[in-house]
Design a protein around this motif. Structure first.
Motif: not given
Length: 284
Positions: A20-23, A85-94, A97-100
């Motif tokens: 969340d902080y990274a996003a 990593l996939e869970a992090a990618r999905e969370r960032a999209i939520g 973030i368009a394309e983590p």
């Protein structure tokens, strides 16, 4: 390739806050976001290669089975990393973030981050990794080593995310922190966020002058900046100030290079890393 927000993901309880902080930073800086999972080639002794521990009475088939066990363990760790990593990618999209991006690397964490330093604009780490002791003041061994080794900004985050609304900058008048003030003034990271410039020392004219310079630099760049000069122990004074003003994020210089400065600044940096319960942004 030097513009990525790099976020280290592991199985610790800090992983979601790191996401969340990274996003949040990626959006503030309009910078691409990459999640990184590092598979350590040198796991702790109690979880590592068992084939050398049999000793007397070993049999070839036992060695083969243990080697297969180590191989399966490595494959499971790799697959677990991919799932994280996939869970992090999905969370960032939520989080918007368009394309983590995601990356998985084999190796030692500090060495891997050093290799990727040229691609990193800012690094996000959890205060403790999954192998760290759970004591609240325990500092994961990797965190301090990363902070000393890298020359990029590093955001150390606690276990829960809260979008910063008030930021404190621990300003000591050094060349490093004067440059940091100028960099922050030119950056969109803290736009529309109240900034408090805090100096710790006797309230003398010299410190007031330095504090005024920092506050004026930020105000002239369009920030809402406030200055404070306080006397006392650095760590205690900073904690008290952050608590009194409901500070959400603290900015301070990382470890110095000269022997004297390393002893003075380094000890304060380490103490703050251990005791901070809000995000800590380290600048070089």
């Amino acid at each position: 390739m030097s513009d990525h927000v790099m976020a280290c993901i592991d199985g610790s309880g800090h992983a979601m806050a790191v996401c969340d902080y990274a996003a949040w930073i990626s959006q503030r800086l309009d910078a691409p976001l990459t999640f990184l999972h590092v598979l350590d080639n040198h796991p702790p002794p109690d979880e590592g290669n068992l084939s050398g521990n049999i000793g007397l009475g070993s049999r070839e088939h036992l060695l083969e089975e243990l080697a297969m066990l180590d191989e399966r363990r490595a494959k499971l760790a790799q697959e677990q990393g991919r799932v994280m990593l996939e869970a992090a990618r999905e969370r960032a999209i939520g989080d918007g973030i368009a394309e983590p991006h995601v990356r998985q690397r084999n190796g030692e964490l500090v060495e891997t981050l050093s290799e990727l330093e040229s691609e990193t604009r800012l690094l996000v780490l959890g205060k403790r990794g999954e192998s760290a002791h759970l004591a609240s003041e325990h500092l994961g061994s990797n965190l301090e080593r990363v902070a000393r080794a890298l020359h990029r900004p590093i955001l150390m985050v606690p276990e829960t995310f809260s979008a910063p609304e008030r930021v404190a900058i621990a300003f000591d008048g050094s060349k490093t922190m004067r440059k940091a003030i100028e960099t922050l003034a030119a950056s969109p990271l803290f736009e529309r966020i109240a900034c408090h410039v805090v100096m710790v020392g006797a309230d003398v004219a010299d410190l007031r002058s330095q504090s005024d310079w920092a506050v004026d630099t930020l105000n002239n760049a369009g920030f809402e900046a406030h200055g404070a000069v306080r006397n006392g122990d650095v760590e205690t004074t900073l904690h008290d100030y952050c608590r009194e003003h409901a500070i959400d994020l603290l900015v301070m210089g990382a470890y110095g290079h000269s022997r004297i400065r390393r002893l003075l600044v380094g000890s304060t940096t380490t103490a703050m890393l251990r005791s901070a319960d809000i995000p800590l942004l380290l600048l070089r």
